[in-house]
Design a protein around this motif. Structure first.
Motif, PDB file in Angstrom:
ATOM      1  N   LEU A 194      83.099 -99.011   7.858  1.00 21.65           N
ATOM      2  CA  LEU A 194      82.414 -99.551   9.027  1.00 21.65           C
ATOM      3  C   LEU A 194      80.902 -99.596   8.841  1.00 21.65           C
ATOM      4  O   LEU A 194      80.184-100.137   9.693  1.00 21.65           O
ATOM      5  N   GLY A 195      80.398 -99.038   7.745  1.00 22.33           N
ATOM      6  CA  GLY A 195      78.984 -99.159   7.415  1.00 22.33           C
ATOM      7  C   GLY A 195      78.653-100.440   6.680  1.00 22.33           C
ATOM      8  O   GLY A 195      77.471-100.718   6.423  1.00 22.33           O
ATOM      9  N   THR A 461      79.068-102.974  -7.799  1.00 27.59           N
ATOM     10  CA  THR A 461      78.245-101.940  -7.175  1.00 27.59           C
ATOM     11  C   THR A 461      78.989-101.472  -5.933  1.00 27.59           C
ATOM     12  O   THR A 461      79.401-102.294  -5.103  1.00 27.59           O
ATOM     13  N   GLY A 462      79.178-100.167  -5.800  1.00 30.96           N
ATOM     14  CA  GLY A 462      79.961 -99.644  -4.694  1.00 30.96           C
ATOM     15  C   GLY A 462      79.412-100.049  -3.339  1.00 30.96           C
ATOM     16  O   GLY A 462      78.193-100.010  -3.120  1.00 30.96           O
ATOM     17  N   ASP A 463      80.306-100.437  -2.429  1.00 34.16           N
ATOM     18  CA  ASP A 463      79.921-100.717  -1.044  1.00 34.16           C
ATOM     19  C   ASP A 463      79.835 -99.431  -0.237  1.00 34.16           C
ATOM     20  O   ASP A 463      79.050 -99.317   0.691  1.00 34.16           O
ATOM     21  N   TYR A 464      80.677 -98.473  -0.568  1.00 40.34           N
ATOM     22  CA  TYR A 464      80.665 -97.159   0.054  1.00 40.34           C
ATOM     23  C   TYR A 464      81.382 -96.210  -0.898  1.00 40.34           C
ATOM     24  O   TYR A 464      81.966 -96.621  -1.905  1.00 40.34           O
ATOM     25  N   ASN A 465      81.333 -94.922  -0.570  1.00 40.57           N
ATOM     26  CA  ASN A 465      81.696 -93.905  -1.545  1.00 40.57           C
ATOM     27  C   ASN A 465      83.147 -93.443  -1.403  1.00 40.57           C
ATOM     28  O   ASN A 465      83.417 -92.336  -0.938  1.00 40.57           O
ATOM     29  N   THR A 466      84.086 -94.317  -1.771  1.00 39.99           N
ATOM     30  CA  THR A 466      85.488 -93.919  -1.841  1.00 39.99           C
ATOM     31  C   THR A 466      86.113 -94.506  -3.101  1.00 39.99           C
ATOM     32  O   THR A 466      85.696 -95.577  -3.564  1.00 39.99           O
TER      33      THR A 466
END
Length: 564
Positions: A194-195, A461-466
């Motif tokens: 959701l970020g 490039t990661g969108d978020y850290n999972t």
């Protein structure tokens, strides 16, 4: 004051997710100079910041976007329920102050900030949250096209028409300050996804007034409604003012009613300058105040000129992709392992990537949960590569090796040099290389997606850290860029990834991802991870307060520009 997130399970995960101490030290000076709220430190006059953008956005509605230049602009206009702590990939509250989930991970209660208004003066509340979710879920026609709804499809799946299963079930506005999101299953994506800019909160009133969903397909492109072209309306520190396509200039102005302290900047302007050399010249002449992804070869000269060069922590992966659809030899695991032994990672990183780059052992960085320290490695060994090729009966292997032109990426700053180095490694192992180069947006990506390339250079490039945002994106469906649907293990891998993402127990989920990472490198090897590269961003000596993001997701509300 920032509020800690709620929920008994999520906080320990956040602590483990903080990126390396190095980035904390690297950004400490910037952080110390800012007020407690990084994104809105201080009010008052702060002049104009002009930033050199590498490309033009097609539109300003982030839900229909998937490119970095559109997101760079929309991040300044819009905010999500959650955001990312400046300088890290750690989730923190934004328009939601806190949240909790049910034990089964299927219902999420978000407690919302009160007194926040959209740029059009309408209230942000739970009803607005649900209208945004329902808008995304009820897309029809062209709105469901993967090119437009990319991030919805990747993160939530299908739509309300039921043609494909969806992660989203419903949204409930319990009261004006409480929204409950119901999911069809647990997922490791929440609340991090959701970020993403695509899931920013937009004014329901403005979207209705300017017909936000009235997007239409026209040949190979799309026609966007008035909302997406001229009236993007969020809650962020900057408001959209204008887009002058004749001179490639996008103008944002300060939001005087921002719920945090107002940004110091009066105006934020993005000037579209496609050529990296010209961006550097414009910075040196004082025509712009900064730009992203400077050529690694220019970093020292930029520093010597007094500019502020900030190198982000690497949160990306570059890989050598292998297509298994058209070349039968590449369906043999022994051949794919031969390719891995042929590649000289250490020399590639040292000679062709910027200082701080690291060889990759698997498909995401160490800072992501589920990273396995004991995966099979493939040290440079041309003799071993030749032996495996001989065992597979492929001593005369020929591959079509694609590489992109007219592009630099955070993980791939010099495509030509990287291709040349890898091609030479393959030839040393006795593999014949047929080079194919095409412009990134002029056939390269299309050919990769259509399985025309045997080998190709790509990354993320990661969108978020999972883990799901990396390997779930790469291999979580059988229709992926590696075209593993013809392999006996392609669907098995996709099912394992779906099961891991749906596991609500964090410790068990991380173990599942570690097992997948080990098998990716030993039993599957659908591609060859190459490197993690630290991309840079440069600003003039006049610029203060910019905090570099490992997600390449900088926000400019903390920035000021001094007179010289």
């Amino acid at each position: 004051m920032r509020h800690a997130r709620s929920g008994p399970r999520r906080a320990p995960r956040a602590l483990r997710r903080v990126l390396t101490a190095g980035i904390a030290l690297a950004t400490a000076a910037s952080l110390a100079g800012c007020a407690e709220s990084q994104r809105g430190a201080g009010g008052g006059e702060g002049g104009t910041l002009t930033f050199g953008a590498a490309g033009a956005p097609d539109l300003f509605d982030p839900f229909y976007a998937s490119d970095g230049e559109t997101f760079r602009v929309s991040r300044q206009i819009f905010e999500g329920l959650v955001g990312f702590k400046p300088g890290t990939a750690e989730v923190e509250p934004e328009l939601a102050t806190s949240w909790e989930e049910t034990p089964d991970g299927k219902s999420w209660t978000f407690h919302l900030r009160e007194g926040v208004k959209f740029h059009d003066g309408t209230e942000f509340n739970a009803d607005a949250v649900c209208k945004n979710f329902e808008r995304w879920y009820h897309q029809t026609g062209a709105g469901q096209n993967n090119a437009l709804a990319y991030y919805w499809v990747e993160n939530f799946g299908g739509f309300a028409d039921g043609k494909e299963p969806s992660l989203y079930e419903s949204c409930e506005a319990k009261d004006p300050a409480t929204a409950v999101i119901h999911l069809t299953r647990a997922t490791s994506k929440f609340p991090d996804a959701l970020g993403l800019p695509s899931f920013s909160m937009q004014s329901p009133a403005a979207m209705e007034k300017y017909h936000a969903d009235d997007v239409k397909a026209q040949g190979d492109s799309f026609v966007y409604p008035e909302y997406a072209r001229s009236h993007p309306t969020g809650t962020g520190p900057f408001e959209f003012d204008s887009y002058d396509q004749s001179n490639g200039s996008i103008k944002l102005v300060r939001n005087e009613d921002y719920w945090r302290e107002k940004t110091k900047l009066n105006e934020l302007i993005f000037r579209i300058i496609p050529d990296e050399t010209v961006r550097k010249q414009e910075l040196e002449s004082g025509s712009i105040d900064g730009y992203d992804l400077p050529n690694p070869a220019d970093l020292e000269s930029l520093r010597e000129s007094g500019n502020n060069v900030q190198v982000r922590d690497p949160f990306n992966i570059m890989y050598l992709g292998i297509t298994q659809k058209n070349n039968p030899a590449l369906t043999d695991l022994r051949v794919r392992k031969a390719l891995a032994y042929a590649v000289d990672q250490e020399t590639l990183v040292e000679a062709n990537l910027p200082e701080g780059a690291e060889p990759a052992t698997q498909f995401y960085p160490k800072s992501v949960d589920g990273y396995a320290d004991d995966v099979q490695d493939y040290p440079h060994d041309p003799a071993k590569a030749k032996q495996l090729l001989a065992e597979a009966g492929q001593q005369n292997l020929t591959v079509d090796f694609y590489w992109p032109t007219q592009v630099t990426r955070p993980y791939m700053p010099d495509p030509r040099g990287i291709f040349n180095a890898l091609a030479e490694d393959l030839r040393e192992a006795g593999i014949k290389v047929n080079p194919v180069s095409k412009p990134w947006n002029g056939g390269y990506i299309d050919d990769v997606d259509n399985a025309k390339a045997d080998l190709f250079l790509l990354g993320w490039t990661g969108d978020y850290n999972t883990p799901d945002n990396f390997i779930g994106t790469f291999f979580g469906t059988t229709t992926n860029r590696f075209h593993t649907q013809g392999s006996p293990w392609g669907e098995q891998l996709a099912e394992r990834l779906r099961a891991a993402d749906s596991e609500p127990n964090e410790e068990k989920r991380n173990g599942m991802y570690s097992d997948i990472n080990r098998d990716l490198m030993s039993e599957y090897l659908p591609a060859i991870p190459l490197s993690h590269s630290p991309p840079a961003i440069v600003t003039s000596p006049r610029v203060r307060g910019l905090v570099p993001s490992p997600l390449t997701a900088e926000e400019f509300a903390s920035v000021s520009v001094s007179e010289q």
